[in-house]
Write a protein that holds these residues in place. Structure first.
Motif, mmCIF file in Angstrom:
data_model
loop_
_atom_site.group_PDB
_atom_site.id
_atom_site.type_symbol
_atom_site.label_atom_id
_atom_site.label_comp_id
_atom_site.label_asym_id
_atom_site.label_seq_id
_atom_site.Cartn_x
_atom_site.Cartn_y
_atom_site.Cartn_z
ATOM 1 N N ASN A 45 56.727 -27.380 40.982
ATOM 2 C CA ASN A 45 55.577 -27.987 40.310
ATOM 3 C C ASN A 45 55.540 -27.607 38.835
ATOM 4 O O ASN A 45 55.328 -28.459 37.983
ATOM 5 N N HIS A 46 55.706 -26.326 38.549
ATOM 6 C CA HIS A 46 55.771 -25.904 37.149
ATOM 7 C C HIS A 46 56.425 -24.536 37.020
ATOM 8 O O HIS A 46 56.481 -23.778 37.981
ATOM 9 N N VAL A 47 56.911 -24.290 35.818
ATOM 10 C CA VAL A 47 57.353 -22.963 35.416
ATOM 11 C C VAL A 47 56.388 -22.536 34.322
ATOM 12 O O VAL A 47 56.144 -23.296 33.379
ATOM 13 N N HIS A 97 56.516 -16.212 33.231
ATOM 14 C CA HIS A 97 55.520 -15.464 33.996
ATOM 15 C C HIS A 97 55.641 -15.752 35.487
ATOM 16 O O HIS A 97 55.621 -14.842 36.299
ATOM 17 N N HIS A 98 55.730 -17.023 35.853
ATOM 18 C CA HIS A 98 55.919 -17.364 37.261
ATOM 19 C C HIS A 98 56.486 -18.769 37.392
ATOM 20 O O HIS A 98 56.492 -19.536 36.429
ATOM 21 N N MET A 99 56.944 -19.083 38.595
ATOM 22 C CA MET A 99 57.306 -20.462 38.920
ATOM 23 C C MET A 99 56.500 -20.876 40.139
ATOM 24 O O MET A 99 56.171 -20.053 40.987
ATOM 25 N N CYS A 100 56.165 -22.154 40.183
ATOM 26 C CA CYS A 100 55.268 -22.645 41.230
ATOM 27 C C CYS A 100 55.936 -23.751 42.035
ATOM 28 O O CYS A 100 56.405 -24.744 41.466
ATOM 29 N N PHE A 101 55.948 -23.544 43.352
ATOM 30 C CA PHE A 101 56.489 -24.552 44.260
ATOM 31 C C PHE A 101 55.364 -25.156 45.086
ATOM 32 O O PHE A 101 54.440 -24.457 45.506
ATOM 33 N N ILE A 149 56.318 -15.773 42.314
ATOM 34 C CA ILE A 149 56.334 -17.145 42.839
ATOM 35 C C ILE A 149 54.923 -17.537 43.267
ATOM 36 O O ILE A 149 54.251 -16.797 43.981
ATOM 37 N N GLU A 150 54.496 -18.705 42.784
ATOM 38 C CA GLU A 150 53.214 -19.280 43.168
ATOM 39 C C GLU A 150 53.501 -20.408 44.150
ATOM 40 O O GLU A 150 54.428 -21.198 43.946
ATOM 41 N N LEU A 151 52.713 -20.468 45.210
ATOM 42 C CA LEU A 151 52.772 -21.603 46.135
ATOM 43 C C LEU A 151 51.485 -22.391 45.950
ATOM 44 O O LEU A 151 50.400 -21.799 45.875
HETATM 45 CO CO CO Z 1 50.933 -21.605 37.919
#
Ligand code: CO
Length: 134
Positions: free
Chosen positions: A6-8, A78-82, A129-131
């Motif tokens: 979804n985003h980095v 900072h994070h990546m979001c799936f 990692i963000e879900l």
């Molecule tokens: Co995010």
């Protein structure tokens, strides 16, 4: 289990400079800044067609992004979001595999008004990692 990226999210020391650079140097489609006071950040999105880069700037001291920038003054990932279809099913599967979910393990409403969870970076090669359930 994980779906589309979804985003980095990048923490940046100067949101205007970063947004201009992503637009003018890299030719990205850059959004206007959006303040998200509940999450302690101002955010600019760069639409890359197949995903998004989120540029994050702390709105106030004490936000998680401010702490990150203290450790990484030049900014950084900072994070990546799936995306996931069912965040509770994803969480339970991850916990069964021994992964750690941050906080109390219950999904919170994230910056984009969707339920999110964060996974411990030590379990995923140093990457937060963000879900997100769409
Ligand atoms: Co995010």
């Amino acid at each position: 289990m994980i779906g589309k990226l979804n985003h980095v999210a990048l923490a940046v020391p100067d949101l205007t400079v970063a947004a201009n650079r992503w637009r003018d140097v890299l030719g990205g489609q850059v959004s206007a800044p959006v303040a998200l006071p509940k999450h302690g950040v101002t955010e600019v999105f760069v639409d890359t067609g197949n995903s998004k880069i989120a540029l994050l700037d702390p709105l106030r001291e004490g936000s998680p992004i401010a702490a990150y920038l203290e450790r990484n003054p030049d900014g950084g990932m900072h994070h990546m979001c799936f995306e996931v279809e069912d965040i509770l099913a994803a969480r339970d599967q991850l916990l069964a595999e021994g992964a750690r979910v941050l906080g109390d393990g219950e999904p919170k409403i994230g910056a984009h008004d969707k339920p999110v969870l964060f996974l411990h970076p030590k379990d995923f090669d140093g990457t937060l990692i963000e879900l997100e359930q769409l």
